[in-house]
Design a protein around this motif. Sequence first.
Motif, short mmCIF file in Angstrom:
data_model
loop_
_atom_site.label_atom_id
_atom_site.label_comp_id
_atom_site.label_asym_id
_atom_site.label_seq_id
_atom_site.Cartn_x
_atom_site.Cartn_y
_atom_site.Cartn_z
N LEU A 1 22.66 -21.84 -0.86
CA LEU A 1 23.53 -20.86 -0.20
C LEU A 1 23.93 -21.37 1.18
CD1 LEU A 1 24.92 -18.13 0.11
CD2 LEU A 1 22.69 -17.14 0.71
N GLU B 1 28.82 -19.11 -3.41
CA GLU B 1 28.20 -18.27 -2.37
C GLU B 1 27.92 -16.87 -2.88
OE1 GLU B 1 29.43 -15.76 1.57
OE2 GLU B 1 30.76 -17.39 0.94
N TYR C 1 25.00 -16.95 -5.42
CA TYR C 1 23.71 -17.20 -4.78
C TYR C 1 23.24 -15.99 -3.97
CZ TYR C 1 23.20 -22.13 -5.95
OH TYR C 1 23.01 -23.31 -6.62
N ARG C 2 24.16 -15.30 -3.33
CA ARG C 2 23.76 -14.10 -2.57
C ARG C 2 23.10 -13.08 -3.49
NH1 ARG C 2 25.37 -13.63 2.61
NH2 ARG C 2 27.12 -14.91 3.36
N CYS D 1 26.69 -23.84 0.82
CA CYS D 1 27.96 -23.17 0.52
C CYS D 1 28.60 -22.61 1.78
CB CYS D 1 27.74 -22.04 -0.49
SG CYS D 1 27.29 -22.58 -2.15
#
Length: 291
Positions: free
Chosen positions: A190, A171, A174-175, A193
């Motif tokens: 994301l 997470e 990906y953020r 996740c």
Amino acid sequence: MKGSLKKQEAYHVIHKLPPGDSPYVRAKHVQLVEKDPEAAIAWFWKAINIGDRVDSALKDMAVVMKQQDRAEEAIEAVKAFRDRCSKQAQESLDNVLLDLYKKCGKLDEQIELLKQKLRMIYQGEAFNGKPTKTARSHGKKFQVTIKQETSRILGNLGWAYMQQTNYAAAEVVYRKAQQMDPDANKACNLGLCLIKQAQYPEAQSVLDDVIQGRLSGSDDPKSKNRAEELTKELEPWESAVLSFSGPAGLSLEDTFLEGLDQLMNQQTTPFRSRRLPIFEEISPYRDQLAC
């Protein structure tokens, strides 16, 4: 004589063969024309051993080995002979290794190599010191920026963490990837996740961006369909008011995110991450990354 030369040139163009009659050329002929991968591997070995187009020979041999389910051997070959290759070939050899690691299910090795590639970007060593590089896809050339490449690598790192079911780390990665170069595919990952961590309202918001066409790649039916399928998993919780911050034990990943933010926001005091040390050194390229 001229007609014979033209015919020979046309033959090489049709079969996408390099000119000449060296071991590497012979390897390509056996690979592409005679369709004998094992013999091609033997010729590639010979080319490497005598120093004939070693950059191409090593990469091509590794690809053929992978196709022959000899990925483990290919990994060892790349590691053993990459020091004979030029500096310009090292990045593409890393990409070959990543594919081989995926083929063998070597997640730890994938993650470490992806971290190494990120280190090179932050230290200004990627792209041979240039702000962009020329890439090729489906026969077309295009320019890739440092920011785009960083986002792509972060996306791959996030996917590797997902395969380890480490959704908290995935997470965070990906953020940051989405902040740099958002697209629908990474948004779906994301969203997954977040679902796995019971962060349902936030997952819905992320997936809505794909469904509503707000992101690059949202017009791809596969991405849109995937987002809609993931949204169905949220239906049982839609009426509930949930605001989870994530499972316990996220402090280390929060530390990682803070380290990334310091890098991107050009803070002057280096941050020491206890979990992912790839961002401990802030490079001259951070100004570009922050743009």
